[in-house]
Design a protein around this motif. Structure first.
Motif, PDB file in Angstrom:
ATOM      1  N   ASN A 152      -7.511  -1.734  -3.825  1.00 48.84           N
ATOM      2  CA  ASN A 152      -8.621  -2.162  -2.979  1.00 48.84           C
ATOM      3  C   ASN A 152      -8.508  -3.642  -2.620  1.00 48.84           C
ATOM      4  N   HIS A 178     -12.634   2.743   1.092  1.00 48.70           N
ATOM      5  CA  HIS A 178     -11.781   3.083  -0.056  1.00 48.70           C
ATOM      6  C   HIS A 178     -12.539   2.927  -1.370  1.00 48.70           C
ATOM      7  N   ILE A 190      -6.018  -3.942   0.192  1.00 50.68           N
ATOM      8  CA  ILE A 190      -6.612  -3.524   1.474  1.00 50.68           C
ATOM      9  C   ILE A 190      -7.502  -4.640   2.021  1.00 50.68           C
ATOM     10  N   LEU A 202       0.824  -1.212   0.000  1.00 47.88           N
ATOM     11  CA  LEU A 202       0.000   0.000   0.000  1.00 47.88           C
ATOM     12  C   LEU A 202       0.857   1.260   0.000  1.00 47.88           C
ATOM     13  N   ALA A 210     -11.566  -1.313   3.250  1.00 45.96           N
ATOM     14  CA  ALA A 210     -11.728  -1.620   1.827  1.00 45.96           C
ATOM     15  C   ALA A 210     -13.035  -1.032   1.292  1.00 45.96           C
TER      16      ALA A 210
END
Length: 470
Positions: free
Chosen positions: A199, A214, A202, A171, A211
């Motif tokens: 995503n 996001h 995550i 990330l 997630a």
């Protein structure tokens, strides 16, 4: 290099042309003979030039002369053990033989003598993936990124960290890449896919709430909105937010009611498993029956909405629904009818019910030319043909070869010009173990339509299969 300084200018140019093989010029163009001739010209005057010997080995390997290839490459390594070219070429030979661990060792030795060689680093990264050395892959991809900080390098580094299980680092890399570009909010397909990949990272880190948050944040940047909706539904299901997941599943069904994955989303949102539903689950079955009646009436052209109840119904309800599902396909002459219900054959009870329905169809068609006993509506001759086709595939599926051949022969006698019939007959023989006769029937089918490339390919495969079984 022991003899590099002894090469003349012309010979150095010849060697550079051979070395370009590693840069995918002659190598990709398959100009092996030209490269081999250049190598022999140099070796005539410098028989112990290690790198030329190694390159000659690489050319021979590409010409399927593997035994000679290893001899020349190892001889080249003997004369110039400190050459990164020799070690790299030996690694390429091992890679072509799928000996990835030995190839990895060779690339590491090559890097000892030329640690910043980008081509060797890329090849090393490839072998680290093959050998699941993800920790080493992170290091290699970091070096490549520092050498050339382009988009592919950033993403490869992020994937390496992801494979290594270091989600936090993956990330960080993706965030750093986003901050390094001039228009991170630009809506284009590549950036859209990067956002969706982020995503995934995550979600795999276990942060489902993060997630989902996001996913909502990047919605306006996503080009493939269907993938976005699918991802949201999956995250809602994993987060056990079933009511929201049901709404998303229904919205996906509006986009494509024939997608079985979307139906599975709906079932999971309702906490149903069609494979374990029994007659005792009467309330659930009634609910699902009503649900699919609504969906079928809403999406009139969807075959999947009509087929799905077959997965949870049983007994008389199954028989009634199967009849209603099959009749339109028989009348229209849809060859894929059997394929659409093939997954039901894991249930012996349903297999028997399917057979009973089609034997009844056959009886009425032969007696009155109708599908229903008391019907006045006469069916075209093709309906009988496709009923026979289904039954032949049914008997083939349950392993009754004799009955399958009897029925398909009746179908061929009825309409001898339908190519599909001969393909089915060939498959019956193939699954019965007679590859030679299967090949003969498929070849017969091919000769009925010589322009059909699918038949040409299929016939070739069956012929090869028959040769294997001789």
């Amino acid at each position: 290099m022991l003899e590099a300084d002894q090469l003349t200018t012309k010979e150095r140019n010849l060697f550079k042309s051979i070395l370009s093989l590693l840069n995918e010029r002659h190598y990709e163009a398959k100009q092996y003979k030209k490269g081999l001739k250049n190598a022999e010209t140099i070796l005539k005057n410098h028989p112990k030039h290690g790198e030329t010997l190694a390159m000659k080995g690489l050319l021979l390997n590409s010409m399927d002369r593997k035994k000679e290839a290893y001899i020349f490459v190892r001889k080249g390594l003997k004369y110039d053990i400190r050459s990164h070219v020799c070690w790299h070429v030996l690694g390429l030979l091992y890679r072509s033989d799928r000996n990835y661990h030995e190839s990895l060792k060779c690339y590491k030795n090559a890097l000892r003598h030329d640690k910043d060689n980008a081509q060797i680093l890329r090849d090393l990264a490839s072998m680290q993936v093959q050998t699941r050395d993800y920790k080493g892959l992170v290091v290699t991809r970091n070096i490549l990124l520092l050498q050339n900080p382009k988009k592919s390098s950033w993403l490869a580094f992020a994937v390496a960290a992801h494979l290594n299980g270091d989600f936090g680092k993956a990330l960080q890399i993706l965030n750093a890449y986003e901050s390094s570009i001039s228009h991170p909010d630009k809506k284009d397909f590549e950036m859209s896919e990067i956002h969706l990949y982020k995503n995934i990272v995550i979600a795999e880190s276990g942060d489902m709430a993060g997630a989902l948050e996001h996913l909502e944040k990047i919605k306006d940047k996503i080009v493939d909105i269907v993938s976005w909706k699918e991802k949201k539904t999956e995250l809602l299901l994993k987060s056990e937010k079933f009511e929201e997941a049901e709404k998303e599943a229904l919205s996906l069904l509006e986009l494509n009611p024939d997608n079985t994955k979307y139906h599975s989303y709906l079932w999971r949102a309702k906490k149903f498993d069609p494979k374990v539903l029994t007659a005792k689950d009467e309330d659930r079955i009634n609910y699902l029956t009503h649900l699919y009646e609504e969906l079928s009436s809403k999406y009139l052209d969807s075959s999947e909405c009509k087929r799905m109840p077959l997965t949870f119904l049983s007994g008389d309800s199954f028989t009634k629904h199967f009849r209603n599902y099959s009749i339109p396909s028989l009348i229209k002459g849809i060859p894929s009818l059997f394929q659409s219900v093939k997954d039901l054959y894991s249930d012996p009870e349903k297999v028997q019910l399917i057979e009973n329905v089609f034997l009844e169809f056959l009886q009425h068609l032969e007696k009155n030319n109708t599908l229903e006993e008391n019907s006045d509506e006469k069916e075209p001759p093709s309906t009988l043909l496709w009923a026979l086709v289904f039954l032949a595939q049914h008997y083939r599926q349950i392993g009754n070869t004799r009955k399958a051949l009897e029925v398909i022969d009746r179908a061929i006698k009825h309409t001898p010009t339908v190519i599909d019939l001969y393909m089915i007959k060939a498959r019956i023989y193939k699954e019965a173990g007679d590859a030679t006769v299967a090949s003969e029937w498929l070849e017969y089918a091919r000769e009925l339509d010589l322009a059909d490339r699918f038949l040409n390919t299929k016939s070739t495969r069956y012929l090869l299969l028959s040769l294997i079984h001789i």
